[in-house]
Design an enzyme around this catalytic site. Sequence first.
Site, PDB file in Angstrom:
ATOM      1  N   LYS A 192       3.456  10.477   7.800  1.00 55.09           N
ATOM      2  CA  LYS A 192       2.712  10.155   9.027  1.00 55.09           C
ATOM      3  C   LYS A 192       3.275  10.854  10.270  1.00 55.09           C
ATOM      4  O   LYS A 192       2.960  12.004  10.498  1.00 55.09           O
ATOM      5  CB  LYS A 192       2.628   8.637   9.196  1.00 55.09           C
ATOM      6  CG  LYS A 192       1.669   8.007   8.138  1.00 55.09           C
ATOM      7  CD  LYS A 192       1.023   6.759   8.657  1.00 55.09           C
ATOM      8  CE  LYS A 192       0.320   5.932   7.580  1.00 55.09           C
ATOM      9  NZ  LYS A 192      -1.088   6.287   7.405  1.00 55.09           N
ATOM     10  N   PHE A 227       0.864  -1.190   0.000  1.00 53.94           N
ATOM     11  CA  PHE A 227       0.000   0.000   0.000  1.00 53.94           C
ATOM     12  C   PHE A 227       0.896   1.234   0.000  1.00 53.94           C
ATOM     13  O   PHE A 227       1.786   1.360   0.845  1.00 53.94           O
ATOM     14  CB  PHE A 227      -0.914   0.027   1.228  1.00 53.94           C
ATOM     15  CG  PHE A 227      -1.881   1.192   1.201  1.00 53.94           C
ATOM     16  CD1 PHE A 227      -3.134   1.069   0.621  1.00 53.94           C
ATOM     17  CD2 PHE A 227      -1.518   2.427   1.741  1.00 53.94           C
ATOM     18  CE1 PHE A 227      -4.011   2.149   0.564  1.00 53.94           C
ATOM     19  CE2 PHE A 227      -2.393   3.515   1.688  1.00 53.94           C
ATOM     20  CZ  PHE A 227      -3.639   3.368   1.099  1.00 53.94           C
ATOM     21  N   ASP A 275       9.390   2.570   1.257  1.00 52.73           N
ATOM     22  CA  ASP A 275       8.261   3.349   1.785  1.00 52.73           C
ATOM     23  C   ASP A 275       8.167   3.126   3.291  1.00 52.73           C
ATOM     24  O   ASP A 275       7.689   2.086   3.747  1.00 52.73           O
ATOM     25  CB  ASP A 275       6.969   2.921   1.076  1.00 52.73           C
ATOM     26  CG  ASP A 275       5.756   3.725   1.545  1.00 52.73           C
ATOM     27  OD1 ASP A 275       5.834   4.370   2.603  1.00 52.73           O
ATOM     28  OD2 ASP A 275       4.721   3.678   0.850  1.00 52.73           O
TER      29      ASP A 275
HETATM   30  N1  PLP Z   1       2.553   4.511   2.217  1.00 50.81           N
HETATM   31  C1  PLP Z   1       2.228   3.721   3.257  1.00 50.81           C
HETATM   32  C2  PLP Z   1       3.122   2.564   3.604  1.00 50.81           C
HETATM   33  C3  PLP Z   1       1.078   3.982   4.014  1.00 50.81           C
HETATM   34  O1  PLP Z   1       0.762   3.189   5.031  1.00 50.81           O
HETATM   35  C4  PLP Z   1       0.269   5.086   3.659  1.00 50.81           C
HETATM   36  C5  PLP Z   1      -0.983   5.380   4.405  1.00 50.81           C
HETATM   37  O2  PLP Z   1      -1.491   4.601   5.149  1.00 50.81           O
HETATM   38  C6  PLP Z   1       0.634   5.872   2.556  1.00 50.81           C
HETATM   39  C7  PLP Z   1       1.792   5.563   1.871  1.00 50.81           C
HETATM   40  C8  PLP Z   1      -0.196   7.056   2.154  1.00 50.81           C
HETATM   41  O3  PLP Z   1      -0.063   8.078   3.088  1.00 50.81           O
HETATM   42  P1  PLP Z   1      -1.149   9.275   3.139  1.00 50.81           P
HETATM   43  O4  PLP Z   1      -2.420   8.706   3.670  1.00 50.81           O
HETATM   44  O5  PLP Z   1      -0.516  10.284   4.052  1.00 50.81           O
HETATM   45  O6  PLP Z   1      -1.284   9.798   1.757  1.00 50.81           O
END
Ligand code: PLP
Length: 400
Positions: free
Chosen positions: A252, A138, A223
Site C-alpha cells: 500500500k 483479509f 500482514d
Molecule cells: N493484506 C491486507 C491487510 C490488505 O488490507 C490488503 C488490501 O486491502 C491486502 C493484503 C491486499 O493488497 P493488494 O490489494 O495490494 O493486493
Amino acid sequence: MTHSTLTNAEIIAQEAQYTSGLYPKRPLAIVRGEGARLYDAEGRVYIDCVGGQGAANLGHCHPAIVTAIREQSERLISCPEIFPNDVRAAYLSELAAALPFPARIFLCNSGAEAVEAAIKFARLLTGRPGIIATMRGFHGRTMGALSATWESKYREPFLPLVPEFSHVPFGNLAALEKAIGPQTAAVLVEPVQGEGGVRPAPAGYLAGVAELCAAHGVLLLVDEVQTGFCRTGKLFAIEHSGIAPDILILAKSIAAGLPMGAVAIHERHGPLPTGAHGSTFGGNPLACAAARAALQVYQRERIAEQAAAKGEWLLQTLRDLRLPIVREVRGLGLLIGLELKSRSQPYIAALLEHGVLALPAGPNVLRLLPPLIIERQELEQVARAIATVLSSSSHGQDQE
Ligand code: PLP
C-alpha cells in the site's frame, strides 16, 4: 488544469464500456489530487477518506514524491533484480534500518503478491504446509492470499483454494494453540483487521501469538499491508506491541502510491535459496525511488506522531457525537471504523454528496482511511459531514 475537458458522466460512460465490471464504481470521475483533497472532472472538491484504499498515506502528489518519480524516470525505470541497482541498494538498507528487527527484504508490487511470497517463504523455511490465519482476516485475492482471507463471498466462487489453510477466531489465544499442529508452518495475522471491520488486536494478543509461535517452532507472519507506514500512529503497527515477527508483509503506502510490496524476513532465517521466487517488476528503480522519498518524509515530518494525534482527536470527536445509529467507534491512529446498526453503503453514498469520500469495511462498518497529512480543518469538515449524514434517518431504512 483543475478539471477535465470531459464531464463526470462522459468519463463514467467511456470507462463503463470496456472495464472488467469487477468494481462497484462510485458516481464520479476523479481527475486530480492534492494533499487530502481529490477533484472530480467538473472541479468539485472532496476530502479523501478513502486514501487510495490505504496507498495514499502521504496524500496526493506530495512534492517530495513527485520530484523523486520525475528525476528517477529520467534516469532508469526498469531494472530486474538480477542486476544490482543504486536506488534499490539504498532503499533496501534504509528500509532495513527503519524496521524494528534485523531483516532481509524481498521486493514486489502489491499486497497480495507480498502475502503470496510470505506464504511460500514460510513453507520453504519450515518444510511444512500449514498456514493458520484468522476469522475476518483479509490478505488479498490471489489464490494463496485468498486462501488466507476469511470472508466467504471472496472465497466461494473460486473453490477449491490452496490446501492446508485454516482460520481461528481473532483475539483467541487458546483457539490458536489448539489449532497449531505438526504440519503448521506459520500463523498469519493483521495487527488491526482492516477490511474485516477495523478491529484492533486486543491488548496482549500479538505478544501472545508471538510467544505461542516461538514455543511451537512455528513462524509468525504479520500482514501490515494496511497498517504499515504510520497509519496506526507508529511507522509499523507491531511497534505498539514490541513483537518481532519472522516475516513482515508490507505494501500500500510503501511507495506513497506507486505499486510496490515488500516482505521482510527476519535475519535469523538467513538468505533464501537462489531462484526459489522472483518478480519481473519487483525492486524496480522507479518504485524504489518513490519508496526512498516516502520513507524520508515519514521520518522527517514525524508522520506517525501526526497520525496518532489526529486519530485520537477524530476517534474522540466521533465518539462524542453519540449518534444513535452508531454501535461502536474504534480504530488505531488514522485507521478508524464506525460500526453502524444498519448497512454503511447508503451513508457512504450520502457522504459523497457532502464532499467526503469514505470506505466500507464489511456490510455495517464505515471506514475512514484519510491521508495522514490531512489538516485539522479538513478533519473537522469530515466529522461535521458524518454527524449530518448519520443523524439523517433517510439513509438507514434497513436497520438491523
Ligand atoms: N493484506 C491486507 C491487510 C490488505 O488490507 C490488503 C488490501 O486491502 C491486502 C493484503 C491486499 O493488497 P493488494 O490489494 O495490494 O493486493
